[in-house]
Design a protein around this motif. Structure first.
Motif, short mmCIF file in Angstrom:
data_model
loop_
_atom_site.label_atom_id
_atom_site.label_comp_id
_atom_site.label_asym_id
_atom_site.label_seq_id
_atom_site.Cartn_x
_atom_site.Cartn_y
_atom_site.Cartn_z
N GLY A 27 10.32 46.25 -31.16
CA GLY A 27 9.83 44.91 -31.44
C GLY A 27 10.94 43.93 -31.76
O GLY A 27 10.88 42.75 -31.40
N VAL A 28 11.98 44.40 -32.42
CA VAL A 28 13.13 43.55 -32.73
C VAL A 28 13.90 43.21 -31.46
O VAL A 28 14.35 42.08 -31.27
N GLY A 29 14.04 44.19 -30.56
CA GLY A 29 14.86 43.99 -29.37
C GLY A 29 14.25 43.15 -28.28
O GLY A 29 14.95 42.40 -27.61
N HIS A 30 12.94 43.22 -28.11
CA HIS A 30 12.31 42.52 -26.98
C HIS A 30 12.53 41.01 -26.98
O HIS A 30 12.85 40.44 -25.93
N PRO A 31 12.34 40.31 -28.12
CA PRO A 31 12.56 38.85 -28.08
C PRO A 31 14.01 38.46 -27.83
O PRO A 31 14.29 37.35 -27.39
N ILE A 32 14.95 39.35 -28.15
CA ILE A 32 16.36 39.05 -27.98
C ILE A 32 16.83 39.34 -26.56
O ILE A 32 17.61 38.58 -25.98
N LEU A 33 16.31 40.42 -25.98
CA LEU A 33 16.75 40.84 -24.65
C LEU A 33 16.06 40.06 -23.53
O LEU A 33 16.49 40.12 -22.39
N GLY A 34 15.00 39.36 -23.85
CA GLY A 34 14.32 38.55 -22.84
C GLY A 34 14.75 37.10 -22.97
O GLY A 34 14.39 36.42 -23.93
N LEU A 35 15.52 36.60 -22.01
CA LEU A 35 16.07 35.24 -22.09
C LEU A 35 14.99 34.18 -22.17
O LEU A 35 15.12 33.19 -22.89
N MET B 15 -1.89 41.85 -29.26
CA MET B 15 -2.94 42.81 -29.61
C MET B 15 -4.12 42.73 -28.64
O MET B 15 -4.74 43.75 -28.31
N ILE B 16 -4.44 41.51 -28.17
CA ILE B 16 -5.55 41.35 -27.22
C ILE B 16 -5.27 42.12 -25.94
O ILE B 16 -6.12 42.85 -25.42
N VAL B 17 -4.05 41.97 -25.40
CA VAL B 17 -3.71 42.65 -24.15
C VAL B 17 -3.55 44.15 -24.38
O VAL B 17 -3.93 44.97 -23.54
N ALA B 18 -2.99 44.53 -25.54
CA ALA B 18 -2.83 45.95 -25.84
C ALA B 18 -4.18 46.65 -25.95
O ALA B 18 -4.29 47.86 -25.72
N PHE C 299 4.70 40.50 -24.30
CA PHE C 299 5.31 41.50 -25.18
C PHE C 299 4.50 42.79 -25.21
O PHE C 299 5.03 43.85 -25.57
N SER C 300 3.21 42.72 -24.86
CA SER C 300 2.39 43.93 -24.89
C SER C 300 2.87 44.95 -23.88
O SER C 300 2.58 46.15 -23.99
N ASP C 301 3.65 44.49 -22.87
CA ASP C 301 4.20 45.42 -21.88
C ASP C 301 5.12 46.45 -22.53
O ASP C 301 5.32 47.54 -21.99
N VAL D 253 3.45 53.16 -34.53
CA VAL D 253 4.29 52.52 -33.52
C VAL D 253 3.84 51.08 -33.30
O VAL D 253 4.66 50.16 -33.24
N LEU D 254 2.53 50.87 -33.19
CA LEU D 254 2.00 49.53 -32.97
C LEU D 254 2.34 48.61 -34.14
O LEU D 254 2.78 47.47 -33.93
N LEU D 255 2.17 49.10 -35.36
CA LEU D 255 2.48 48.27 -36.53
C LEU D 255 3.97 47.95 -36.59
O LEU D 255 4.36 46.82 -36.92
N GLY D 256 4.80 48.93 -36.28
CA GLY D 256 6.24 48.69 -36.27
C GLY D 256 6.64 47.69 -35.21
O GLY D 256 7.47 46.80 -35.46
N TYR D 257 6.03 47.82 -34.05
CA TYR D 257 6.34 46.92 -32.94
C TYR D 257 5.95 45.48 -33.28
O TYR D 257 6.73 44.54 -33.09
N LEU D 258 4.75 45.30 -33.82
CA LEU D 258 4.29 43.97 -34.19
C LEU D 258 5.14 43.37 -35.31
O LEU D 258 5.45 42.18 -35.30
N ALA D 259 5.52 44.21 -36.27
CA ALA D 259 6.37 43.73 -37.37
C ALA D 259 7.73 43.27 -36.84
O ALA D 259 8.25 42.23 -37.24
#
Length: 208
Positions: free
Chosen positions: A37-45, A80-83, A132-134, A147-153
């Motif tokens: 969850g921390v990495g996705h917003p940073i690695l996606g330009l 969460m909706i898409v997940a 991000f649900s991907d 895992v879901l809670l960690g990802y969302l956090a």
């Protein structure tokens, strides 16, 4: 100094727009979900630029906290909706449009009122969250609750931090620097939209 920081941000971001911080390895613990969850917003330009201009626009509109909070909560809801199995049509197109709209408004110095901006950021936030649900969609058997809670956090904390830092930097910079950032984000959005349009055109020409 502000412009140098922006340049470093652009150069350090991945040009591929979407990577997995765990290299596609399965996530089994809260910590692994958090790291992803921390990495996705940073690695996606595209996401990185949007959350930065969202924070700057919220600051310019004098709604720094509520603007960021509105985006983050909506982003989590979209994820969460898409997940849960729902689908968001035209996901990538709306994400590109979000960069073009918010970046363009910022570049032109026409950031709307706090109420309108919050609604705008929340609406776009749903689609960023859907994308991000991907990050957890490929989990075999579905993502476990830890895992879901960690990802969302990880998503929430990282994006809130980026948005707040970008807004705080704006407070110390000139108006031109904020507009330049908006122009850069708008340019990324325009590039993505043109790239998608080219793909549609090519498929139409070859009959795919």
């Amino acid at each position: 100094m502000f412009r140098l920081a922006l340049l470093a941000l652009v150069l350090s971001a991945s040009p591929a727009l979407a990577h997995h911080p765990l290299d596609g390895l399965p996530m089994q613990t809260f910590g692994q979900g958090l790291l992803s969850g921390v990495g996705h917003p940073i690695l996606g330009l595209d996401h990185l630029f949007f959350v930065a201009v969202a924070g700057i626009a919220a600051h310019v509109a004098r709604a720094p906290l509520i603007g960021v909070l509105g985006y983050v909560l909506s982003m989590l809801a979209g994820c969460m909706i898409v997940a849960s199995g729902a689908a968001f049509p035209l996901q990538e197109a709306v994400i590109a449009l979000s960069l073009l709209v918010v970046g363009g408004l910022l570049a032109l110095g026409r950031v709307p009122t706090p109420r309108v901006l919050i609604a705008l950021l929340a609406g776009f936030g749903l689609f960023h969250g859907a994308a991000f649900s991907d990050g957890i969609a490929g989990q075999e058997g579905g993502a476990s609750l830890p895992v879901l809670l960690g990802y969302l956090a990880g998503l929430a904390v990282t994006q809130a931090a980026i948005a707040c830092i970008a807004g705080a930097l704006t407070a110390r910079a000139t108006r031109m620097a904020a507009q330049l950032t908006g122009a850069m984000a708008g340019g990324v959005g325009l590039y993505l939209m043109l790239d998608m349009a080219e793909g549609v055109l090519v498929r139409a020409l070859i009959g795919a």
